[in-house]
Design a protein around this motif. Structure first.
Motif, PDB file in Angstrom:
ATOM      1  N   GLY A   1      18.967 -38.201  13.536  1.00  0.00           N
ATOM      2  CA  GLY A   1      17.767 -38.540  14.052  1.00  0.00           C
ATOM      3  C   GLY A   1      16.592 -37.737  13.279  1.00  0.00           C
ATOM      4  O   GLY A   1      16.886 -36.820  12.576  1.00  0.00           O
ATOM      5  N   PRO A   2      15.470 -37.993  13.392  1.00  0.00           N
ATOM      6  CA  PRO A   2      14.223 -37.180  12.778  1.00  0.00           C
ATOM      7  C   PRO A   2      13.810 -36.032  13.116  1.00  0.00           C
ATOM      8  O   PRO A   2      12.739 -35.395  12.431  1.00  0.00           O
ATOM      9  CB  PRO A   2      13.125 -38.343  12.433  1.00  0.00           C
ATOM     10  N   THR A   3      13.916 -35.658  14.291  1.00  0.00           N
ATOM     11  CA  THR A   3      13.275 -34.404  15.050  1.00  0.00           C
ATOM     12  C   THR A   3      14.129 -33.302  15.005  1.00  0.00           C
ATOM     13  O   THR A   3      13.971 -32.378  15.789  1.00  0.00           O
ATOM     14  CB  THR A   3      12.912 -34.804  16.289  1.00  0.00           C
ATOM     15  N   PHE A   4      15.223 -33.206  14.147  1.00  0.00           N
ATOM     16  CA  PHE A   4      15.932 -31.955  14.213  1.00  0.00           C
ATOM     17  C   PHE A   4      15.240 -30.706  14.149  1.00  0.00           C
ATOM     18  O   PHE A   4      15.517 -29.720  14.654  1.00  0.00           O
ATOM     19  CB  PHE A   4      17.080 -31.962  13.109  1.00  0.00           C
ATOM     20  N   SER A   5      14.280 -30.754  13.213  1.00  0.00           N
ATOM     21  CA  SER A   5      13.498 -29.453  13.016  1.00  0.00           C
ATOM     22  C   SER A   5      12.585 -28.846  14.030  1.00  0.00           C
ATOM     23  O   SER A   5      11.934 -27.894  14.134  1.00  0.00           O
ATOM     24  CB  SER A   5      12.747 -29.495  11.753  1.00  0.00           C
ATOM     25  N   THR A   6      12.598 -29.795  14.960  1.00  0.00           N
ATOM     26  CA  THR A   6      11.675 -29.499  16.245  1.00  0.00           C
ATOM     27  C   THR A   6      12.431 -28.560  17.217  1.00  0.00           C
ATOM     28  O   THR A   6      12.059 -28.190  18.280  1.00  0.00           O
ATOM     29  CB  THR A   6      11.051 -30.563  16.804  1.00  0.00           C
ATOM     30  N   TYR A   7      13.823 -28.525  17.103  1.00  0.00           N
ATOM     31  CA  TYR A   7      14.529 -28.016  18.142  1.00  0.00           C
ATOM     32  C   TYR A   7      15.309 -26.686  17.611  1.00  0.00           C
ATOM     33  O   TYR A   7      15.836 -26.580  16.424  1.00  0.00           O
ATOM     34  CB  TYR A   7      15.747 -28.860  18.360  1.00  0.00           C
ATOM     35  N   THR A   8      15.469 -25.808  18.391  1.00  0.00           N
ATOM     36  CA  THR A   8      16.314 -24.514  18.502  1.00  0.00           C
ATOM     37  C   THR A   8      17.745 -25.429  18.447  1.00  0.00           C
ATOM     38  O   THR A   8      17.981 -25.979  19.172  1.00  0.00           O
ATOM     39  CB  THR A   8      16.332 -23.472  19.569  1.00  0.00           C
ATOM     40  N   MET A   9      18.620 -24.411  17.581  1.00  0.00           N
ATOM     41  CA  MET A   9      20.088 -25.199  17.512  1.00  0.00           C
ATOM     42  C   MET A   9      21.068 -23.985  17.901  1.00  0.00           C
ATOM     43  O   MET A   9      20.879 -22.848  17.451  1.00  0.00           O
ATOM     44  CB  MET A   9      20.197 -25.482  16.192  1.00  0.00           C
ATOM     45  N   THR A  10      21.877 -24.147  18.608  1.00  0.00           N
ATOM     46  CA  THR A  10      22.988 -23.301  19.007  1.00  0.00           C
ATOM     47  C   THR A  10      24.313 -23.740  18.881  1.00  0.00           C
ATOM     48  O   THR A  10      24.690 -24.923  18.984  1.00  0.00           O
ATOM     49  CB  THR A  10      22.815 -23.065  20.597  1.00  0.00           C
ATOM     50  N   TRP A  11      25.229 -22.707  18.440  1.00  0.00           N
ATOM     51  CA  TRP A  11      26.605 -23.023  18.467  1.00  0.00           C
ATOM     52  C   TRP A  11      27.291 -22.343  19.545  1.00  0.00           C
ATOM     53  O   TRP A  11      27.017 -21.204  20.092  1.00  0.00           O
ATOM     54  CB  TRP A  11      27.282 -22.072  17.057  1.00  0.00           C
ATOM     55  N   PHE A  12      28.307 -23.216  20.149  1.00  0.00           N
ATOM     56  CA  PHE A  12      29.131 -22.749  21.414  1.00  0.00           C
ATOM     57  C   PHE A  12      30.361 -22.850  20.988  1.00  0.00           C
ATOM     58  O   PHE A  12      30.822 -23.395  19.802  1.00  0.00           O
ATOM     59  CB  PHE A  12      28.930 -23.616  22.544  1.00  0.00           C
ATOM     60  N   ARG A  13      31.234 -22.081  21.887  1.00  0.00           N
ATOM     61  CA  ARG A  13      32.680 -22.212  21.404  1.00  0.00           C
ATOM     62  C   ARG A  13      33.777 -22.278  22.942  1.00  0.00           C
ATOM     63  O   ARG A  13      32.733 -21.706  23.858  1.00  0.00           O
ATOM     64  CB  ARG A  13      33.352 -21.255  20.839  1.00  0.00           C
ATOM     65  N   GLN A  14      34.729 -23.012  22.834  1.00  0.00           N
ATOM     66  CA  GLN A  14      35.303 -23.052  24.020  1.00  0.00           C
ATOM     67  C   GLN A  14      36.814 -22.674  23.664  1.00  0.00           C
ATOM     68  O   GLN A  14      37.563 -23.394  22.913  1.00  0.00           O
ATOM     69  CB  GLN A  14      35.362 -24.376  24.591  1.00  0.00           C
ATOM     70  N   ALA A  15      37.333 -21.589  24.291  1.00  0.00           N
ATOM     71  CA  ALA A  15      38.655 -20.958  23.915  1.00  0.00           C
ATOM     72  C   ALA A  15      39.597 -21.756  24.710  1.00  0.00           C
ATOM     73  O   ALA A  15      39.128 -22.197  26.158  1.00  0.00           O
ATOM     74  CB  ALA A  15      38.616 -19.588  24.004  1.00  0.00           C
ATOM     75  N   PRO A  16      40.978 -21.808  24.573  1.00  0.00           N
ATOM     76  CA  PRO A  16      41.759 -22.455  25.515  1.00  0.00           C
ATOM     77  C   PRO A  16      41.751 -21.823  26.937  1.00  0.00           C
ATOM     78  O   PRO A  16      42.002 -20.530  26.901  1.00  0.00           O
ATOM     79  CB  PRO A  16      43.323 -22.315  24.892  1.00  0.00           C
ATOM     80  N   GLY A  17      41.558 -22.689  27.871  1.00  0.00           N
ATOM     81  CA  GLY A  17      41.670 -22.030  29.349  1.00  0.00           C
ATOM     82  C   GLY A  17      40.320 -21.322  29.657  1.00  0.00           C
ATOM     83  O   GLY A  17      40.241 -20.986  30.770  1.00  0.00           O
ATOM     84  N   LYS A  18      39.610 -21.613  28.840  1.00  0.00           N
ATOM     85  CA  LYS A  18      38.236 -20.744  29.146  1.00  0.00           C
ATOM     86  C   LYS A  18      36.856 -21.730  29.051  1.00  0.00           C
ATOM     87  O   LYS A  18      37.005 -22.745  28.583  1.00  0.00           O
ATOM     88  CB  LYS A  18      37.788 -19.656  27.999  1.00  0.00           C
ATOM     89  N   GLU A  19      35.765 -21.186  29.740  1.00  0.00           N
ATOM     90  CA  GLU A  19      34.533 -22.121  29.789  1.00  0.00           C
ATOM     91  C   GLU A  19      33.953 -21.892  28.453  1.00  0.00           C
ATOM     92  O   GLU A  19      34.097 -21.095  27.790  1.00  0.00           O
ATOM     93  CB  GLU A  19      33.627 -21.325  30.522  1.00  0.00           C
ATOM     94  N   ARG A  20      33.273 -22.927  28.286  1.00  0.00           N
ATOM     95  CA  ARG A  20      32.321 -22.882  26.972  1.00  0.00           C
ATOM     96  C   ARG A  20      31.429 -21.881  26.925  1.00  0.00           C
ATOM     97  O   ARG A  20      30.614 -21.660  28.153  1.00  0.00           O
ATOM     98  CB  ARG A  20      31.602 -24.318  26.814  1.00  0.00           C
TER      99      ARG A  20
END
Length: 122
Positions: free
Chosen positions: A26-45
């Motif tokens: 999409g063309p609107t990437f630059s209009t958003y803040t971006m975040t990395w998440f992670r999910q470990a085994p058996g845990k919440e993201r």
């Protein structure tokens, strides 16, 4: 709907470095803040790191403690996460998502991509 594709995970030894990438459609990437998440085994993201639209502001989870660096290339619709000094507890599936602004960096606007598995061996 924005499509997210994460890459760059793999198996790395404790203390090593890996660089993840997430490309959004999409063309609107630059209009958003971006975040990395992670999910470990058996845990919440959980949120890991976020970056504002122009890259001028960043946010990191408390467990990062200076080990990770988030960056973005708006020309390539891509956000990166360089992870240094990796620990076994960093093992998990890593995802990216968008937010409206840095104040809501821990939220997620879009459907999740497939993620990229990162495994740290001790």
């Amino acid at each position: 709907q924005v499509q997210l594709v994460e890459s760059g995970g793999g198996l790395v030894q404790a203390g090593g470095t890996v660089r993840l990438a997430c490309t959004a459609s999409g063309p609107t990437f630059s209009t958003y803040t971006m975040t990395w998440f992670r999910q470990a085994p058996g845990k919440e993201r959980e949120p890991v790191a976020g970056i504002s639209r122009d890259g001028g502001n960043t946010w990191y989870g408390g467990f990062v403690k200076g080990r990770f660096i988030i960056s973005r290339d708006n020309a390539k619709n891509t956000v990166y996460l360089r992870m240094n000094s990796l620990k076994a507890e960093d093992t998990g599936v890593y995802y990216c998502n968008g937010a409206l602004d840095i104040a809501t960096v821990t939220s997620a606007l879009w459907s999740w991509g497939q993620g990229t598995q990162g495994t740290v061996s001790s």
